[in-house]
Write a protein that holds these residues in place. Structure first.
Motif, short mmCIF file in Angstrom:
data_model
loop_
_atom_site.label_atom_id
_atom_site.label_comp_id
_atom_site.label_asym_id
_atom_site.label_seq_id
_atom_site.Cartn_x
_atom_site.Cartn_y
_atom_site.Cartn_z
N ALA A 1 0.83 -1.21 0.00
CA ALA A 1 0.00 0.00 0.00
C ALA A 1 0.86 1.26 0.00
O ALA A 1 0.52 2.27 -0.63
CB ALA A 1 -0.93 -0.01 1.21
N LEU A 2 2.00 1.20 0.69
CA LEU A 2 2.90 2.36 0.71
C LEU A 2 3.38 2.67 -0.71
O LEU A 2 3.40 3.84 -1.14
CB LEU A 2 4.09 2.08 1.64
CG LEU A 2 5.13 3.20 1.76
CD1 LEU A 2 4.50 4.45 2.36
CD2 LEU A 2 6.30 2.74 2.62
N GLU A 3 3.72 1.63 -1.45
CA GLU A 3 4.17 1.84 -2.83
C GLU A 3 3.03 2.38 -3.69
O GLU A 3 3.24 3.25 -4.54
CB GLU A 3 4.71 0.51 -3.38
CG GLU A 3 5.67 0.65 -4.53
CD GLU A 3 6.95 1.42 -4.19
OE1 GLU A 3 7.38 1.44 -3.03
OE2 GLU A 3 7.50 2.04 -5.14
N VAL A 4 1.82 1.87 -3.46
CA VAL A 4 0.65 2.39 -4.19
C VAL A 4 0.52 3.89 -3.92
O VAL A 4 0.37 4.70 -4.85
CB VAL A 4 -0.64 1.65 -3.76
CG1 VAL A 4 -1.89 2.34 -4.34
CG2 VAL A 4 -0.60 0.19 -4.21
N CYS A 5 0.60 4.26 -2.65
CA CYS A 5 0.44 5.69 -2.28
C CYS A 5 1.53 6.54 -2.93
O CYS A 5 1.27 7.64 -3.41
CB CYS A 5 0.50 5.86 -0.77
SG CYS A 5 -0.96 5.24 0.06
N LYS A 6 2.76 6.01 -2.94
CA LYS A 6 3.88 6.77 -3.55
C LYS A 6 3.61 6.98 -5.04
O LYS A 6 3.85 8.06 -5.59
CB LYS A 6 5.20 6.02 -3.37
CG LYS A 6 5.76 6.11 -1.96
CD LYS A 6 7.09 5.37 -1.93
CE LYS A 6 7.67 5.34 -0.53
NZ LYS A 6 8.76 4.36 -0.41
N ILE A 7 3.13 5.94 -5.71
CA ILE A 7 2.87 6.05 -7.15
C ILE A 7 1.75 7.07 -7.41
O ILE A 7 1.85 7.92 -8.30
CB ILE A 7 2.51 4.66 -7.75
CG1 ILE A 7 3.74 3.76 -7.71
CG2 ILE A 7 1.98 4.79 -9.18
CD1 ILE A 7 3.47 2.29 -7.99
N VAL A 8 0.69 7.00 -6.60
CA VAL A 8 -0.43 7.94 -6.77
C VAL A 8 0.10 9.37 -6.62
O VAL A 8 -0.25 10.27 -7.39
CB VAL A 8 -1.56 7.64 -5.75
CG1 VAL A 8 -2.60 8.75 -5.72
CG2 VAL A 8 -2.22 6.30 -6.09
#
Ligand code: PLP
Length: 492
Positions: free
Chosen positions: A361-368
């Motif tokens: 989820a952290l990586e998802v948030c970073k990409i967003v």
């Protein structure tokens, strides 16, 4: 044995991919079937997805399905984000699990930090769960605990929620949810949980003729106030609502001023306000920037909602389908009470705060954030909405096309003028979804309805990935319009 009232809906429409109907495959292995009735209605026997690319599923039958609903409004990055998969793999190789009641992990702390910052410092505590339902359970428990911390003799245990709402499928979440069809079988249990439902903010059907925004909002706020007084304000723990109603109504946003008015009533009665952003949060409605929140992520940060909840939940887009993570966040006021009281949230499941899930989820948030995807949600979402209205707005069986960002709902009616609903409790929406799975349509939309005692009709939801382009928006709108038109022309 008495016939099940949940027997499959009959439909003359063929399902494109045919798989065997028995329960064993050729190798005598048991075929795993979705247990949830809606899935059976839609797909009969499940077809395997054997690969994904872009925004598509590749089926074992060779067919590709364009996913215009992000699954259940989940897959916000499409299906090929190598970075997310790698982040989860690296975490699994380093610290796949630890006893999270004793230890923390960097991934979980970093995600909590990211999310607290994203609230502009309004939220101080994050608890990660594995589903939106579990996040709602945590939120409800924290609300009751908050009042207990204030006064150990507190009787504030009631929840007020809204008809035509969905907050999850666990017993507590079902109790507050307004989705009668999903609750019905368990009603003997869940009706004993102290919950009272009030009207949703559903302008399309519930606003009286000539009623202004202000009058409509005042009427709804008055209903909340009267309900609190009826139950007794000393008994009410929290008011629970989705900022933009997803599955239960089909992307229904409130009228301006609604949440401000509800917040005022809650505050004056020491009732907490819980916002369920499991579907509409994590960027899905493309919240608009303000001076206070220049990079908004949460639905409540959009000026249309315009309040800071006491407790909120997230899910779905937070993990983008890679990670099965959801979250509950609590604001400073609530957390101060706990920190200066017992110091512990009296809650937890084995896999809460799981490091592999939070790393994903952290990586998802970073990409967003890095790709400025919330802005893309706003822009392509506005285009998608405009195209849907142009292509479907005048269709005799489309009552309403509404939504925000990349969460759009299309309400299906028998009669456009009277807004009469179709009978069959979801049959029309399910039929459209099912036709969508056939070639040449090959598009996934998300069907809804199914609540027998609330007032909504059938609807379908579109919730494509935040990464869609202008061309994708055109394709989704055209395919959806063709699908809906063909479905209704076949009905005649
Ligand atoms: N809350 C809302 C608004 C939802 O839309 C959902 C799921 O659709 C839930 C809660 C429950 O989430 P989950 O299915 O992850 O338990």
């Amino acid at each position: 044995m008495a016939p099940s009232k949940y027997k499959e809906l009959d439909s003359s429409l063929p399902i494109a991919p045919i798989v065997p109907t028995d329960t064993k495959d050729g190798n005598d292995r048991l075929i795993v079937r979705p247990s949830f009735v809606l899935h059976r209605v839609l797909t009969g026997n499940p077809v395997k997805v054997i690969n994904t690319h872009g925004h598509c599923y590749s089926l074992e039958t060779g067919q590709d399905i364009l996913d215009a609903s992000g699954g259940a409004a989940v897959a916000c990055l499409g299906y090929h984000m190598v970075r997310v998969a790698k982040a989860m793999q690296e975490q699994a190789l380093r610290v796949p699990y630890c006893l999270t009641s004793s230890f923390s992990t960097q991934a979980t702390e970093d995600l909590a930090d990211f999310l607290c910052r994203s609230t502009g410092g309004n939220m101080r505590h994050v608890w990660f769960t594995n589903s939106g339902s579990a996040a709602m359970e945590a939120a409800m428990k924290l609300a009751i605990q908050y009042h207990q911390e204030e006064d150990p003799k507190s009787t504030k245990t009631w929840f007020i929620s809204r008809y035509a709402s969905y907050h999850g499928n666990t017993m507590g979440a079902l109790s507050v949810g307004g989705h009668a069809a999903r609750r019905e079988m368990y009603d003997g249990f869940v009706r004993h949980n102290p919950t009272q439902r009030i009207s949703p903010c559903y302008s399309y059907r519930d606003r009286r003729s000539g009623e202004s925004d202000g009058q409509y909002v005042a009427r709804l706020a008055d209903e909340l106030e009267r309900t609190i007084q009826d139950i007794g304000k000393d008994n009410v723990a929290a008011f629970v609502a989705e900022p933009v109603v997803g599955a239960a109504l089909g992307a229904v946003a409130p009228v301006p001023g609604y949440f401000k008015a509800m917040e005022t009533v809650c505050k004056s009665n020491q009732v907490l306000l819980i916002l369920d952003e499991v579907m509409c949060g994590a960027g899905r409605i493309g919240p608009r920037p303000t001076d206070q929140f220049p990079n908004p992520l949460h639905a409540w940060q959009d000026p249309l909602i315009g309040i800071v909840p006491d407790i909120m939940t997230m899910g779905k887009g937070l993990g983008a389908g890679f990670s099965t993570v959801a979250a509950m966040l609590a604001n400073v006021r609530v957390m101060d009470k706990i920190l200066h009281g017992s110091g512990l949230h009296n809650h937890g499941h084995t896999y809460d705060n799981h490091p592999v899930e939070t790393a994903g989820a952290l990586e998802v948030c970073k990409i967003v954030q890095e790709k400025n995807l919330v802005a893309n949600v706003r822009d392509t979402g506005a285009l998608l909405g405009k195209l849907l209205k142009e292509k479907l707005g005048s269709h005799p069986h489309i009552g309403d096309v509404r939504g925000m960002g990349l969460l759009w709902g299309i309400e299906l009616v028998k009669d456009k003028v009277t807004k009469e609903r179709f009978e069959g409790n979801g049959k029309i929406a399910a039929g459209i979804c099912k036709l969508g799975y056939t070639a040449p349509h090959s598009i996934q939309v998300y069907p809804g309805s199914g609540s027998t005692n609330s007032k909504q009709g059938d609807h379908i939801i579109l919730a494509p990935a935040y990464t869609i382009t202008v061309a994708d928006a055109h394709q989704i709108a055209s395919k959806t319009a063709t699908l809906v038109s063909e479905y209704f022309s076949r009905l005649r």
